[in-house]
Design a protein around this motif. Structure first.
Motif, PDB file in Angstrom:
ATOM      1  N   THR A  83       5.155   0.281   0.800  1.00  0.00           N
ATOM      2  CA  THR A  83       6.323  -0.449   0.302  1.00  0.00           C
ATOM      3  C   THR A  83       7.605   0.185   0.830  1.00  0.00           C
ATOM      4  O   THR A  83       8.520  -0.515   1.274  1.00  0.00           O
ATOM      5  CB  THR A  83       6.351  -0.455  -1.244  1.00  0.00           C
ATOM      6  OG1 THR A  83       5.087  -0.909  -1.723  1.00  0.00           O
ATOM      7  CG2 THR A  83       7.448  -1.350  -1.769  1.00  0.00           C
TER       8      THR A  83
ATOM      9  N   LEU B 108      -0.423  -3.605  -2.821  1.00  0.00           N
ATOM     10  CA  LEU B 108       0.573  -4.318  -2.017  1.00  0.00           C
ATOM     11  C   LEU B 108      -0.110  -5.526  -1.384  1.00  0.00           C
ATOM     12  O   LEU B 108      -1.124  -5.376  -0.717  1.00  0.00           O
ATOM     13  CB  LEU B 108       1.157  -3.400  -0.929  1.00  0.00           C
ATOM     14  CG  LEU B 108       2.352  -3.997  -0.178  1.00  0.00           C
ATOM     15  CD1 LEU B 108       3.581  -4.068  -1.077  1.00  0.00           C
ATOM     16  CD2 LEU B 108       2.674  -3.188   1.069  1.00  0.00           C
TER      17      LEU B 108
ATOM     18  N   LEU C  27       4.675  -6.153  -4.216  1.00  0.00           N
ATOM     19  CA  LEU C  27       4.200  -4.912  -4.812  1.00  0.00           C
ATOM     20  C   LEU C  27       3.798  -5.260  -6.245  1.00  0.00           C
ATOM     21  O   LEU C  27       4.652  -5.588  -7.061  1.00  0.00           O
ATOM     22  CB  LEU C  27       5.328  -3.873  -4.798  1.00  0.00           C
ATOM     23  CG  LEU C  27       5.141  -2.615  -5.644  1.00  0.00           C
ATOM     24  CD1 LEU C  27       3.957  -1.793  -5.148  1.00  0.00           C
ATOM     25  CD2 LEU C  27       6.411  -1.762  -5.613  1.00  0.00           C
TER      26      LEU C  27
END
Ligand code: ZN
Ligand code: ZN
Ligand code: ZN
Length: 771
Positions: free
Chosen positions: A224, A206, A373
């Motif tokens: 996320t 991430l 992501l």
């Protein structure tokens, strides 16, 4: 015409009672679907020796053993083949025995013309899904789990034949455990090219918008999910490109995404955690359910239920949602963690191509998403989500990409080697490869330099993958389309194909229809050879060409292209054609009210002089004009929005008859009587839904009348207007009652996404005509 599920087999008689050897060539979608492992198991079971190899056309097999087993082998090769595998052609010959003692899978053979079918990406299978949620499995929570029955294909293939070294997975070398699966013929992952596990495969990270790593591996999913819960916009690298994700119930967050993405009203796609959650918010028929859960896993247009918890900004003024289910392990893990539906829209700004690379995404999506992501499995080419609607019990593909492309359309007679560059909007390209036509994934509108670059890359990509050596290039007859101009520069003979003729040919190719027949091609815009803008066309297809047997009466479009985004301009042009100067006297009509007096003067001048006011016979603009007259929409934020909303208001109205119309001797369909009747209905204060329904029903009657006049009994309905389910249903019903055989676009989009296929088909039949 060959059905893709048929097999044309050429058998030699087996020599009974003796040991023999059989050579088999399997053409079709056999690579990456566990075909070779299946052949291996079958040969071993029947005690046959020999080998199997992937070839550029499919697979080649030689087996040796007693005659009965060889016959049984041939039978079961077809009867028991793995589900995703489709054989187009299977040929076999008997050969002298060579004394092989075991059966082996040989390394791929890269020789010969590249005609093997490249499979589309497939949604995760039930077995792999079970593994990622099983704490005792070594792939527990691993987002890149796949097997021979599922996972990435088209989005990772760099060359043919399909082997790991020719995919983007070549960067990862398998650990001992993965290798053991890959080498074990009884394993589901035997020769699964993207095989991977947490020890050896790709992994997640991430990033924030300044490329600081916020989380890695397992922590990424939690971080996320947490971001999504807080209304943060996430750019997530998926199978064929980036998505932009946000909590679908958070109105403020969805509006923020619209602002940053520069997308005003076009509906956003949704991803739901599971089918039950979809059923709570939408009506789902059994056909729609099958589609949602299919390996293609497209966005399916579903009717919303009242009281869904989705933010109004997701699909403003729209009774439908575009819904998909998680289709990769990553989606499943993420959605299971958040537990609510999310917006999952293409990772791009406005109508630009979808982003595929994380570094590129930092630049292009950095200003839109707050976090990224990402993963380190490269994407070989952009592949968007497909969009499908169920109409008349059949799927109608509106955007053909993941799950569908590049699955080829079989073609009766092999066309000569051709390339087609498509149209301008919803562009796709196509190529004749052997006896089939490969249609590329959706590329998009060629409006921006980035989109044009992506179009050029798609041509290079298709040419490289199939080693194309086209004899000619087919393009739209519009000289100013960027695609047409590009075709001119390719140094090949150019075949210019009229736009609506291409639409009809595409639908004919999809259904394997031959001429003569009547093609009804209705859309927004297409270059007409007579210098007008075509779009409401009835074409008789014959002798490898077409004859325009009927079309709508033309009217002027003040401002030309600007009318596409301003339905009120179409309304004014239509009124001016019908009423002359009196058009401007109808001051209380909705479209006229919205123009300032300065605008009105300007439009008046355009219409009188004809400057920058081309004539059109477009059915799409007729829809726009009526939507504007009814006060439904004067300005549109995307093409077709007004026509779509006109379809929506028909919903729930009772049958109320049709309006008058007239077809002249030269095949000119006069909408004058219909528009006068609509103006009367508006003045009388009739309900909008009633007028809209009468308008649609009248159009269906018009098609019926024109079909009768044409003398043909096969009718093809295509072009963007037939994305309108109500229009299509009414037309098909009437034509069937009238004894016509009716076909419409289903697996290949009715909109301009189908034009490239039609260009190939048109150019191929022109070739035949002149030979
Ligand atoms: Zn699987
Ligand atoms: Zn591994
Ligand atoms: Zn079109």
């Amino acid at each position: 015409m060959m059905n893709p599920h048929d097999i044309s087999a050429v058998y030699s008689t087996p020599a009974t009672g003796k040991r023999g050897r059989l050579g088999v060539k399997a053409h079709g979608a056999v690579q990456g679907v566990g075909f070779r492992p299946f052949v291996y198991r079958l040969a071993n079971e029947l005690g046959l020796a020999g080998w199997v190899i992937n070839s550029s056309q499919g697979a080649t097999i030689e087996v040796e053993g007693d005659a009965d087993s060889l016959t049984e082998f041939l039978r079961r090769l077809q009867a028991d083949k793995p589900l995703p595998c489709v054989l187009h052609d299977l040929t076999s010959v008997f050969l002298p025995a060579q004394g092989d003692t075991s059966f082996v899978i040989r390394d791929s053979n890269a020789e010969g013309p590249k005609t093997a079918v490249v499979l589309p990406d497939l949604a995760i299978c039930a077995d792999c899904l079970r593994e990622i949620f099983d704490p005792t499995n070594r792939r527990f929570r691993y987002p890149f789990t796949n097997c021979t029955n599922c996972g990435p294909r088209f989005s990772i293939i760099e060359g043919l034949p399909y082997d790991r070294t020719r995919t983007t997975m070549k960067l990862f070398s398998m650990c001992a455990a993965c290798h053991a699966e890959y080498d074990n013929p009884s394993d589901r992952r035997f020769h699964a090219q993207p095989n991977a596990c947490p020890r050896c495969g790709p992994h997640l990270e991430l990033w924030d918008a300044t490329d600081n790593v916020r989380a890695t591996h397992e922590d990424t999913l939690h971080a996320t999910a947490d971001a999504l819960r807080r209304g943060v916009i996430v750019a997530a690298k998926s199978l064929g490109g980036f998505h932009l994700l946000v909590d679908a119930s958070n109105q403020e967050a969805v509006l923020r995404l619209r602002r940053r993405k520069l997308r005003e009203e076009k509906p956003f796609g949704l991803m739901y955690p599971d089918l039950e959650a979809v059923q709570r918010d939408c009506q789902v028929s059994s056909e729609e359910e099958r589609l949602l859960c299919s390996p293609e896993a497209p966005l399916v247009l579903l009717r919303r239920r009242p009281g869904d918890g989705i933010a109004p900004a997701v699909a403003p003024c729209n009774p439908y949602f575009g819904v998909m289910l998680p289709y990769t392990p990553l989606h499943h893990l993420l959605l299971a963690e958040v537990g609510f539906p999310i917006v999952a829209t293409s990772g791009n700004r406005s109508d630009e191509p979808i982003c595929t690379d994380q570094h590129e995404a930092l630049t292009h999506l950095g200003g839109i998403a707050d976090v990224l992501l990402i993963h380190n499995r490269p994407i070989a080419r952009p592949v968007d989500d497909s969009v499908v609607r169920i109409v008349l019990g059949h799927e109608m593909v509106l955007r053909r990409a993941r799950g569908y492309a590049p699955y080829p359309v079989p073609f009766g007679e092999p066309p000569r080697p051709l390339l087609a560059v498509g149209g301008h909007q919803k562009n796709t390209i196509a190529a004749a490869v052997g006896c089939q036509v490969v249609v590329s994934q959706h590329i998009g509108d060629l409006d921006t330099p980035l989109a044009f670059e992506s179009f050029r890359r798609a041509i290079a990509d298709l040419s490289h993958l199939y080693e194309l050596e086209p004899e000619a290039v087919a393009c739209d007859a519009h000289p100013d389309y960027l695609s047409s101009r590009h075709a001119e520069k390719m140094g090949l003979p150019v075949v210019r194909v009229q736009h609506h003729y291409a639409h009809v040919r595409a639908c004919m190719a999809e259904h394997g229809l031959s001429e003569p027949l009547l093609g009804v091609a209705w859309d927004g815009t297409g270059f007409g050879p007579d210098g007008t803008v075509w779009g409401g066309e009835f074409l008789r297809i014959l002798n490898g060409g077409f004859e325009r047997v009927a079309h709508f009466r033309t009217f002027r479009l003040p401002g030309g292209e600007r009318a596409v985004r301003q339905p009120r301009r179409s309304a004014l042009g239509l009124l001016h054609e019908l009423l002359g100067e009196d058009a401007f006297a109808n001051e209380d009509l909705a479209p006229l009210r919205t123009f300032s007096s300065r605008e009105r003067d300007l439009l008046h001048t355009m219409l009188r002089s004809g400057l920058n006011a081309p004539w059109t016979s477009s059915a799409g603009r007729l829809f726009d004009a009526v939507a504007a007259l009814l006060g439904i929409r004067q300005e549109a934020s995307f093409e077709g929005q007004a026509a779509m909303e006109l379809e929506f208001v028909v919903e729930g109205t009772a049958e109320v008859g049709t309006y008058p119309f007239h077809i002249g001797e030269s095949g000119i369909i006069d909408w004058g009587p219909m528009i006068r009747a609509i103006l009367r209905d508006i003045a009388l204060g009739s309900a909008t839904g009633t007028i809209a329904r009468r308008f649609h029903d009248t159009l269906a009657e018009i098609i019926m009348a024109a079909a009768r006049l044409s003398g043909e009994n096969v009718v093809v309905l295509t072009g963007g207007c037939f994305q309108n389910a109500y229009l299509l249903e009414q037309t098909v019903m009437r034509l069937r009652e009238g004894g016509f055989r009716v076909y419409w676009s289903q697996r290949i989009p009715p909109n301009d996404g189908g034009v490239s296929l039609g260009q190939i088909a048109a150019a191929a039949s022109t070739g035949r005509r002149t030979e």
